[in-house]
Design a protein around this motif. Structure first.
Motif, PDB file in Angstrom:
ATOM      1  N   UNK A   1      76.489 139.165  44.073  1.00  0.00           N
ATOM      2  CA  UNK A   1      75.225 139.632  43.924  1.00  0.00           C
ATOM      3  C   UNK A   1      74.306 138.459  43.910  1.00  0.00           C
ATOM      4  N   UNK A   2      73.426 138.335  44.408  1.00  0.00           N
ATOM      5  CA  UNK A   2      72.346 137.468  44.267  1.00  0.00           C
ATOM      6  C   UNK A   2      71.498 137.390  43.122  1.00  0.00           C
ATOM      7  N   UNK A   3      71.208 136.417  42.380  1.00  0.00           N
ATOM      8  CA  UNK A   3      70.455 136.549  41.213  1.00  0.00           C
ATOM      9  C   UNK A   3      69.101 136.735  41.461  1.00  0.00           C
ATOM     10  N   UNK A   4      68.429 137.621  40.648  1.00  0.00           N
ATOM     11  CA  UNK A   4      66.988 138.102  40.962  1.00  0.00           C
ATOM     12  C   UNK A   4      65.896 137.103  41.143  1.00  0.00           C
ATOM     13  N   UNK A   5      66.172 135.868  40.408  1.00  0.00           N
ATOM     14  CA  UNK A   5      65.088 134.731  40.715  1.00  0.00           C
ATOM     15  C   UNK A   5      65.411 133.924  41.860  1.00  0.00           C
ATOM     16  N   UNK A   6      66.482 134.292  42.712  1.00  0.00           N
ATOM     17  CA  UNK A   6      66.765 133.655  43.994  1.00  0.00           C
ATOM     18  C   UNK A   6      66.313 134.621  45.091  1.00  0.00           C
ATOM     19  N   UNK A   7      66.439 136.086  44.718  1.00  0.00           N
ATOM     20  CA  UNK A   7      65.823 136.779  45.476  1.00  0.00           C
ATOM     21  C   UNK A   7      64.222 136.987  45.716  1.00  0.00           C
ATOM     22  N   UNK A   8      63.640 136.536  44.332  1.00  0.00           N
ATOM     23  CA  UNK A   8      62.053 136.530  44.083  1.00  0.00           C
ATOM     24  C   UNK A   8      61.570 135.431  45.196  1.00  0.00           C
ATOM     25  N   UNK A   9      62.556 134.258  45.057  1.00  0.00           N
ATOM     26  CA  UNK A   9      62.068 133.009  46.014  1.00  0.00           C
ATOM     27  C   UNK A   9      62.012 133.510  47.506  1.00  0.00           C
ATOM     28  N   UNK A  10      63.376 134.025  47.908  1.00  0.00           N
ATOM     29  CA  UNK A  10      63.243 134.625  49.085  1.00  0.00           C
ATOM     30  C   UNK A  10      62.242 135.306  49.565  1.00  0.00           C
ATOM     31  N   UNK A  11      61.781 136.093  48.834  1.00  0.00           N
ATOM     32  CA  UNK A  11      60.350 136.968  48.947  1.00  0.00           C
ATOM     33  C   UNK A  11      59.202 136.243  49.266  1.00  0.00           C
ATOM     34  N   UNK A  12      59.154 135.360  48.060  1.00  0.00           N
ATOM     35  CA  UNK A  12      57.600 134.878  48.071  1.00  0.00           C
ATOM     36  C   UNK A  12      57.436 133.401  48.425  1.00  0.00           C
ATOM     37  N   UNK A  13      58.327 132.701  48.693  1.00  0.00           N
ATOM     38  CA  UNK A  13      58.310 131.227  49.067  1.00  0.00           C
ATOM     39  C   UNK A  13      57.757 131.300  50.708  1.00  0.00           C
ATOM     40  N   UNK A  14      56.703 130.538  50.532  1.00  0.00           N
ATOM     41  CA  UNK A  14      55.949 130.196  51.969  1.00  0.00           C
ATOM     42  C   UNK A  14      55.212 131.511  52.377  1.00  0.00           C
ATOM     43  N   UNK A  15      54.964 132.403  51.589  1.00  0.00           N
ATOM     44  CA  UNK A  15      54.259 133.686  51.826  1.00  0.00           C
ATOM     45  C   UNK A  15      52.738 133.693  51.504  1.00  0.00           C
ATOM     46  N   UNK A  16      52.456 132.624  50.656  1.00  0.00           N
ATOM     47  CA  UNK A  16      51.123 132.729  49.778  1.00  0.00           C
ATOM     48  C   UNK A  16      50.799 133.553  48.890  1.00  0.00           C
ATOM     49  N   UNK A  17      52.179 134.438  48.524  1.00  0.00           N
ATOM     50  CA  UNK A  17      51.908 135.370  47.380  1.00  0.00           C
ATOM     51  C   UNK A  17      52.318 134.499  46.172  1.00  0.00           C
ATOM     52  N   UNK A  18      51.677 134.933  45.127  1.00  0.00           N
ATOM     53  CA  UNK A  18      51.656 134.204  43.633  1.00  0.00           C
ATOM     54  C   UNK A  18      52.447 135.213  42.643  1.00  0.00           C
ATOM     55  N   UNK A  19      53.061 134.498  41.416  1.00  0.00           N
ATOM     56  CA  UNK A  19      53.617 135.079  40.453  1.00  0.00           C
ATOM     57  C   UNK A  19      53.096 134.539  39.102  1.00  0.00           C
ATOM     58  N   UNK A  20      53.034 135.314  38.403  1.00  0.00           N
ATOM     59  CA  UNK A  20      52.969 134.667  36.944  1.00  0.00           C
ATOM     60  C   UNK A  20      53.626 135.639  35.918  1.00  0.00           C
ATOM     61  N   UNK A  21      53.668 135.206  34.515  1.00  0.00           N
ATOM     62  CA  UNK A  21      54.523 136.034  33.699  1.00  0.00           C
ATOM     63  C   UNK A  21      53.473 135.816  32.364  1.00  0.00           C
ATOM     64  N   UNK A  22      53.842 136.695  31.624  1.00  0.00           N
ATOM     65  CA  UNK A  22      53.380 137.055  30.255  1.00  0.00           C
ATOM     66  C   UNK A  22      54.680 137.308  29.196  1.00  0.00           C
ATOM     67  N   UNK A  23      55.124 136.544  28.339  1.00  0.00           N
ATOM     68  CA  UNK A  23      56.264 136.671  27.546  1.00  0.00           C
ATOM     69  C   UNK A  23      55.992 136.892  26.180  1.00  0.00           C
ATOM     70  N   UNK A  24      56.768 137.734  25.415  1.00  0.00           N
ATOM     71  CA  UNK A  24      56.794 137.731  23.959  1.00  0.00           C
ATOM     72  C   UNK A  24      58.112 137.344  23.492  1.00  0.00           C
ATOM     73  N   UNK A  25      58.918 138.573  23.462  1.00  0.00           N
ATOM     74  CA  UNK A  25      60.328 138.454  22.983  1.00  0.00           C
ATOM     75  C   UNK A  25      61.027 137.654  23.829  1.00  0.00           C
ATOM     76  N   UNK A  26      61.015 137.587  25.044  1.00  0.00           N
ATOM     77  CA  UNK A  26      61.721 136.567  25.912  1.00  0.00           C
ATOM     78  C   UNK A  26      61.557 135.029  25.670  1.00  0.00           C
ATOM     79  N   UNK A  27      60.226 134.847  25.280  1.00  0.00           N
ATOM     80  CA  UNK A  27      59.832 133.369  24.629  1.00  0.00           C
ATOM     81  C   UNK A  27      59.993 132.355  25.728  1.00  0.00           C
ATOM     82  N   UNK A  28      59.756 132.592  26.850  1.00  0.00           N
ATOM     83  CA  UNK A  28      59.788 131.564  27.917  1.00  0.00           C
ATOM     84  C   UNK A  28      60.980 131.786  28.893  1.00  0.00           C
TER      85      UNK A  28
END
Length: 161
Positions: A1-28
């Motif tokens: 199974x492909x890791x989610x972070x790699x799937x996200x790259x395949x979906x977003x890289x070169x698309x112009x679409x952007x991602x951000x995060x807000x974390x508390x318990x996951x601490x970065x």
């Protein structure tokens, strides 16, 4: 199974679409996993690690009333964090986590609970996660699960465009 972070790259890289995060318990940890993938600077704008409620309120726009009434670990707080970081960064998608990674809980949620939220063009989705392992294991599990939920959200959104 492909890791989610790699799937996200395949979906977003070169698309112009952007991602951000807000974390508390996951601490970065979400940011760490995203940025371990080469090329993530093309689509990942950054994050706010908002451990203290004042940071959630002042930087992310989480309502003090929401925290008081729903609890710091809640679907509502996670949703407001996700919407807040998306507005702050101008990203297309955002992911947020708030939770109790180990021994502590409150009257709203027990220890080992995390709420993850995804925000994007088709609205906000929240999911309650639970893990009762060590603090480190819980943090990794919550981050990985949040990224899986994010990847599925993006896949669904892009399939309808």
């Amino acid at each position: 199974m492909i890791k989610a972070e790699v799937r996200i790259k395949r979906l977003l890289h070169g698309s112009g679409l952007k991602l951000s995060a807000a974390e508390s318990c996951t601490g970065g940890m979400i940011s760490h996993l995203i940025t371990t993938v080469p090329g993530s600077s093309d689509y990942y704008l950054g994050s706010v690690t908002s451990y203290d409620p004042r940071i959630k309120e002042q930087l992310l726009g989480v309502s003090p009333d929401t925290i008081l009434n729903e609890g710091i670990v809640s679907s509502a707080v996670a949703a407001e964090m996700a919407r807040g970081v998306r507005a702050l960064t101008g990203s297309t998608y955002s992911v947020a986590t708030t939770g109790w990674a180990d021994l502590y809980g409150d009257e709203h949620e027990p220890a080992g609970t995390c709420w993850a939220a995804i925000d994007g063009p088709k609205g906000t989705k929240t999911v309650r996660l639970s893990s009762h392992e060590s603090r480190k294991t819980n943090i990794k599990a919550f981050a990985a699960s949040a990224l899986e939920i994010l990847a599925a959200y993006i896949e669904e959104d892009l399939s309808k465009r």
